[in-house]
Design a protein around this motif. Structure first.
Motif, PDB file in Angstrom:
ATOM      1  N   ALA A  40       0.721  -0.961   0.230  1.00  0.00           N
ATOM      2  CA  ALA A  40       0.266  -0.220   0.182  1.00  0.00           C
ATOM      3  C   ALA A  40       1.272   1.442   0.142  1.00  0.00           C
ATOM      4  N   ASP A  41       0.022   2.700  -0.552  1.00  0.00           N
ATOM      5  CA  ASP A  41       1.069   3.460  -0.179  1.00  0.00           C
ATOM      6  C   ASP A  41       1.331   4.818   0.067  1.00  0.00           C
ATOM      7  N   GLY A  42       0.203   4.272   2.268  1.00  0.00           N
ATOM      8  CA  GLY A  42      -0.342   5.313   2.881  1.00  0.00           C
ATOM      9  C   GLY A  42      -1.342   5.094   2.446  1.00  0.00           C
ATOM     10  N   GLY A  43      -2.504   4.922   2.086  1.00  0.00           N
ATOM     11  CA  GLY A  43      -3.815   4.808   1.994  1.00  0.00           C
ATOM     12  C   GLY A  43      -4.672   4.014   2.622  1.00  0.00           C
ATOM     13  N   ASP A  44      -5.520   4.155   1.681  1.00  0.00           N
ATOM     14  CA  ASP A  44      -6.389   2.808   2.779  1.00  0.00           C
ATOM     15  C   ASP A  44      -6.005   1.922   2.228  1.00  0.00           C
ATOM     16  N   GLY A  45      -6.471   0.342   3.067  1.00  0.00           N
ATOM     17  CA  GLY A  45      -5.405  -1.308   3.435  1.00  0.00           C
ATOM     18  C   GLY A  45      -4.072  -0.683   3.635  1.00  0.00           C
ATOM     19  N   THR A  46      -3.188   0.656   4.172  1.00  0.00           N
ATOM     20  CA  THR A  46      -2.395   0.117   4.633  1.00  0.00           C
ATOM     21  C   THR A  46      -1.926  -0.555   5.932  1.00  0.00           C
ATOM     22  N   VAL A  47      -2.944  -0.545   6.941  1.00  0.00           N
ATOM     23  CA  VAL A  47      -2.756  -1.281   8.025  1.00  0.00           C
ATOM     24  C   VAL A  47      -3.028  -2.194   7.913  1.00  0.00           C
ATOM     25  N   ALA A  48      -4.204  -2.763   6.586  1.00  0.00           N
ATOM     26  CA  ALA A  48      -4.261  -4.248   6.037  1.00  0.00           C
ATOM     27  C   ALA A  48      -2.565  -5.038   5.366  1.00  0.00           C
ATOM     28  N   ALA A  49      -2.275  -3.483   4.649  1.00  0.00           N
ATOM     29  CA  ALA A  49      -1.019  -4.688   4.284  1.00  0.00           C
ATOM     30  C   ALA A  49       0.078  -4.869   5.280  1.00  0.00           C
ATOM     31  N   ALA A  50       0.168  -3.982   6.705  1.00  0.00           N
ATOM     32  CA  ALA A  50       1.008  -4.205   6.978  1.00  0.00           C
ATOM     33  C   ALA A  50       0.354  -5.562   8.260  1.00  0.00           C
TER      34      ALA A  50
END
Length: 372
Positions: A40-50
Motif C-alpha cells: 500500500a502507498d499510505g492510503g486505505d489498505g495500509t494497515v491491512a498490508a502491514a
C-alpha cells in the motif's frame, strides 16, 4: 516469484489480489514458489498490508468523521506502529452517498495516533489518503491536546468550515510523548495546504465540496494557518506551503506541525513491509492495482515497486483492471508487461463483479508466459 500488488479498489483488497495471483500462477506451474507481500502507498489498505506482513492488528474505538464512534485498526510490530487515517476519518466511514465537506473532522485520526503512543512505540508511520475531511488536521490536533478557539474563547466547530471562526490556538497541551517519537507522514500527495493546488481546490470536489464550499474551505484553512503561525512561529507558515501539507484534506499540515517528516508513502511502506529482503530471491515480481493510469506514475504503489525491483535488476510485470498508459510510459516505469482484466473480459462491470476469478485466469497466463 514475488507478488507485491496493491488493492483493486472497489473489488479486491491487496491480500485478495495476492491470493488470486498466487492461485493462478500455481495453476500454470504447480509447486512454484511464490511469496505474497501485499503493498500500500499510505492510503486505505495500509494497515491491512502491514498486518499481512506480520504486524499485530489492534483495534480502538474512535470518532468517525461525523463524530459517531467507529472501531478503527492500527498495526504494531516491535517499536513501530502503522496508523492509517482513513481507518478513522476516511470516506469509507461516511454513510453511502453522504458527504460532509465542511463538517467532517479528523478528530478520530488524532485518537488513533494517541492509541499508538499508548502502545509505547518509538516510530509511527502515519499513512494518509482517502480522507472524508478538509480540516487541515485541526480535529487531529484537538484530539492530541491542542485548543483551537474562536473570538469568545470557545472551541471552533468541527470540520474545515468551523475554522472560519478560529481566532487563537493554544498548543501548550499537546501530548508531550510526541516529542519522543519519530512521526513519518507517508503520502503520495505533495500539494500545499491552500491555493489553486491546495487541498480544497484539488481534492475538495471528490469529497462533495461545491465551488462555494471550496472557496470557503480555502479561506478557512488560510485563516487557520495564520492563527497557527501566531501560536507556533514562522515554521507554521513554512509548513503550509511544504510538500505534503495538503495531503488528505490538509491533515499533512497538522502532522508537519507535530514534527512529522514527509516521505513518499510507497517508499516508507516497502521498508516497513520488508520488501528488499523478499526481493533478493525473486526472479520475477508481479505488482499492480485496479487502474494503471497517469496517477500510477506519481508515487502509487506499482510505480514504487517497479522502481525498487528495477534497481535490483529484477523483471516486473503488472496486473490491473484496466490500463490507460502507453507501453513506453510503462517501460520507463520499469514495468515489462501489463496484464489487464479487460483483456480477458471486456465488460468493465463484469470485471469488477468477478475480479477474483478473472484475475486468477490472468495470473495463469503470466505463469505460462514467464514460468513454463
Amino acid at each position: 516469484m514475488l507478488v507485491a500488488a496493491d488493492k483493486f479498489k472497489g473489488s479486491l483488497t491487496a491480500v485478495q489480489v495476492a491470493e488470486r495471483v498466487t492461485a493462478g500462477l500455481r495453476r500454470a506451474v504447480p509447486g512454484v514458489e511464490v511469496e505474497a507481500l501485499p503493498v500500500a502507498d499510505g492510503g486505505d489498505g495500509t494497515v491491512a498490508a502491514a498486518v499481512a506482513a506480520g504486524f499485530e492488528r489492534r483495534e480502538v474505538r474512535v470518532a468517525g468523521p461525523l463524530g459517531d464512534e467507529v472501531t478503527a485498526a492500527f498495526a504494531v510490530r516491535g517499536e513501530t506502529a502503522v496508523v492509517e487515517m482513513a481507518e478513522a476519518s476516511g470516506l469509507q466511514r461516511l454513510p453511502a452517498g453522504v458527504f460532509a465537506p465542511l463538517t467532517a473532522s479528523t478528530y478520530g485520526s488524532g485518537e488513533l495516533l494517541r492509541a499508538a503512543l499508548d502502545a509505547g512505540v518509538r516510530t509511527i508511520v502515519f499513512g494518509v489518503g482517502g480522507s472524508a475531511t478538509t480540516d487541515g488536521g485541526a480535529g487531529m490536533l484537538s484530539a492530541l491536546g491542542a485548543r483551537l478557539l474562536d473570538a469568545h474563547g470557545e472551541p471552533v466547530a468541527p470540520g474545515g468550515g468551523g475554522l472560519a471562526d478560529i481566532a487563537r490556538a493554544d498548543l501548550s497541551g499537546l501530548d508531550p510523548r510526541l516529542d519522543s517519537v519519530e512521526l513519518i507522514l507517508a503520502s503520495d500527495v505533495d500539494n500545499p495546504l491552500t491555493g489553486p493546488k491546495g487541498a480544497p481546490a484539488v481534492y475538495g470536489p471528490q469529497k462533495g465540496a461545491s465551488p462555494d464550499d471550496v472557496a470557503a474551505l480555502d479561506a478557512a484553512l488560510a485563516r487557520y494557518a495564520k492563527v497557527l503561525e501566531a501560536a507556533a512561529g514562522p515554521k507554521a507558515a513554512q509548513y503550509a506551503v511544504a510538500p505534503g501539507a495538503g495531503a488528505a484534506g490538509g491533515i499533512g499540515y497538522g502532522a508537519l506541525l507535530l514534527g512529522a517528516r514527509f516521505r513518499a508513502g510507497i517508499e516508507v511502506m516497502l521498508e516497513v513491509l520488508g520488501f528488499a529482503p523478499a526481493l533478493e530471491w525473486a526472479q520475477l515480481v508481479v505488482t499492480g492495482e485496479g487502474s494503471l493510469d497517469e496517477q500510477t506514475l506519481h508515487g502509487k504503489a506499482p510505480a514504487g515497486v517497479a522502481a525498487a525491483a528495477r534497481a535490483a535488476g529484477k523483471d516486473v510485470v503488472a496486473v490491473c483492471g484496466r490500463v490507460t498508459l502507453p507501453p513506453e510510459a510503462l517501460g520507463r516505469a520499469g514495468i515489462r508487461r501489463v496484464y489487464a482484466l479487460t483483456e480477458v473480459e471486456p465488460d468493465v462491470a463484469r470485471c469488477i463483479a468477478e475480479a477474483g476469478p478473472i484475475l486468477e485466469r490472468t495470473a495463469e497466463r503470466i505463469g505460462h508466459d514467464f514460468l513454463s
